[in-house]
Design an enzyme around this catalytic site. Structure first.
Site, PDB file in Angstrom:
ATOM      1  CE  LYS A 197      19.624  -1.804  73.418  1.00  0.00           C
ATOM      2  NZ  LYS A 197      19.207  -1.506  74.805  1.00  0.00           N
ATOM      3  CD  GLU A 271       3.162  -4.266  77.391  1.00  0.00           C
ATOM      4  OE1 GLU A 271       2.631  -3.133  77.373  1.00  0.00           O
ATOM      5  OE2 GLU A 271       3.893  -4.659  78.298  1.00  0.00           O
ATOM      6  CB  CYS A 305       2.800  -0.648  80.522  1.00  0.00           C
ATOM      7  SG  CYS A 305       2.628  -2.437  80.714  1.00  0.00           S
ATOM      8  CD  GLU A 407       2.863   5.072  79.383  1.00  0.00           C
ATOM      9  OE1 GLU A 407       2.591   3.975  79.890  1.00  0.00           O
ATOM     10  OE2 GLU A 407       3.509   5.197  78.324  1.00  0.00           O
TER      11      GLU A 407
END
Length: 505
Positions: A197, A271, A305, A407
């Site tokens: 997906k 992750e 990331c 973040e």
């Protein structure tokens, strides 16, 4: 403020979209074939550089999910019965087919999420490299593993590495190709079948990987692709036919997936987010740091990331560090991501634009000082305004500020100060003052001393004077940055289930 490039590429966007194989599509890849979608619900694909809808994909139904999982399960008998060496040959063919599609893949990727074409042009080669690397690990699976009983000389155990089963692979929008492939390649080598997906923002570029899989002659059902919104991802994670989930994305979504997999006792690799730091030691070569700064600290317009968006600078050289960082970022050209010399494109979506602008507003309110950027960017492309934010560097950032703790996932760097009169201890403490633990860098002229500092950073990966992903070394996060690892034999092992067969001599 960064230099703005408003020069259009040779092809107009309309020309380019017409030339690409995929824009508005109406099928899923199930059981080895592109299959017309069962439902009329559509998800739009938006060019973030112009805020225009230029494509769309269908939303998969529960019946289509059932079909894909059933096809994957049925394919396992044939696929898993092959030796890993034979499966590796398919991986090599897939790599070749991906490379043959590199330009269309790159342009589609750029139109989906605004990543500069100079970055997306490397996606096919990197994906091919991942497939080829995992192909070299086939002997690790095939080689006989015999282990003696420590307390029984007349007995031994044969350790088998079996495929874990049908895997759900769920990818993010920032690197939609490589963050699928780093899951797909080891899953296939291990003998697993998969249902992929893609993120709803980037559902078209992954079709080139599926085309490569089909052209390589993979058995039907081993690889399936379904598109849909986030709620479809939830259904995929919880489907009873799924044996393992691999997800890259935000920490909040990762928590929900982990909770679901925990309830189901289903293995999961996550992750997730990061808030990594670049520690600058007093002896660091700042001009050398500047040469790797964009890739290490603001890659993909800050939408990466592991990048070190917090720079922890020694008080004795704080102003020098701020000058080099501010100048380097300001010199990067911002504009049309299809232009060859663009360094910074738009952020990937309207929601991400809103999020980043809220962080920038909080930085101003809390007293951080912008040395470059700090506002929305006025970039006109074909007479349209997209989701552009000025690449921004804030100084006088303290550890309590939101931009130092959370973040952002956008073009924002924060520079913090540490007292270097007593060594690097305060810098390490600041680097570790986070709930995340994904990446990091230590800049220093003495590489051994820099590594000694890197050893103290509580993170899954740390670079010395640069940061890069090594296909043969494990990559994973600590704490809120994830569970498990990708890359290397350790990443391959995430798709293996072990069986010990005990025998007498």
């Amino acid at each position: 403020m960064s230099t703005v490039d408003t020069v259009s590429p040779t092809l107009t966007r309309a020309d380019l979209r017409r030339d690409l194989p995929y824009s508005h599509v109406d099928d899923h890849f199930i059981d080895g074939a592109w299959t017309p979608a069962a439902d009329s619900e559509r998800n739009p694909v938006i060019d973030p550089a112009t805020d225009e809808v230029w494509g769309s994909v269908p939303a998969a139904t529960s019946a289509e999910l059932d079909r894909a999982v059933t096809a994957a399960q049925a394919s396992m008998n044939e696929w898993a019965s092959l030796t890993a060496v034979k499966r590796a040959k398919y991986l090599v063919r897939i790599a070749e087919e991906i490379e043959a599609r590199s330009e269309d893949l790159a342009r589609t990727n750029t139109l989906e999420n605004g990543t500069p074409i100079s970055e997306t042009r490397g996606a096919a080669a990197n994906a091919a490299g991942i497939f080829r690397h995992f192909a070299t690990l086939s002997a690790w699976i095939d080689d006989e593993d015999i282990r003696d009983f420590p307390a029984a000389a007349d007995s031994y155990s044969v350790v088998r590495k079996d495929p874990i089963g049908v895997c759900a692979l769920i990818a993010p929008w920032n690197f939609p190709i490589n963050l699928v492939v780093v899951k797909l390649a080891p899953a296939l080598l291990a003998g697993c079948a998969v249902v992929i997906k893609p993120a709803s923002v980037t559902p078209l570029s992954i079709r080139f990987i599926i085309d490569a899989v089909a052209a390589a002659g993979m058995p039907a059902g081993v690889v399936n692709l379904l598109t849909g919104p986030g709620r479809f991802g939830d259904a995929l994670v919880c489907h009873p036919g799924i044996s393992k989930v691999a997800f890259t994305g935000s920490t909040p979504v990762g928590r929900r997936i982990a909770a679901a997999c925990g309830e189901l006792l289903r293995p999961v690799t996550l992750e997730l987010g990061g808030k990594s730091s670049a520690i600058v030691l007093p002896d660091a070569d700042l001009e050398a740091m500047g040469r790797v700064l964009v890739r290490s600290c603001m890659r993909n317009t800050g939408q990466t990331c592991y990048i070190s968006t917090r720079i922890i600078a020694p008080a004795s050289r704080y102003d020098e560090v701020a000058e080099v960082v501010g100048r380097t970022i300001a010199e990067g050209r911002q504009g049309d991501p299809l232009a060859e010399d663009t360094v910074f494109g738009p952020v990937a979506s309207r929601s991400q634009y809103k999020t980043v602008m809220e962080y920038i507003a909080s930085a101003h309110e809390e007293g951080a000082l912008p040395v470059t950027g700090g506002a929305a960017a006025d970039v006109d492309i074909d007479g349209k305004a997209g989701m552009f934010i000025q690449p921004t560097v804030f100084t006088e950032v303290t550890p309590q500020m939101r931009i130092a703790r959370e973040e952002i996932f956008g073009p924002v760097i924060s520079i913090l100060r540490y007292d270097d009169s007593q060594g690097p201890d305060e810098a390490v403490s600041l680097a570790n003052n986070t709930e995340f633990g994904l990446g990091g860098i230590v800049f220093g002229a003495d590489a051994e001393a820099a590594q000694a500092v890197a050893e103290q950073v509580d993170s899954g990966s740390v670079g010395v004077n640069f940061f890069g992903s090594n296909h043969s070394a494990p990559f994973g996060g600590r704490h809120d940055s994830g569970l498990g690892v990708e890359y290397g034999v350790e990443g391959l092992s995430q798709y293996i289930t072990y069986k010990s067969i005990h025998r007498k001599r």
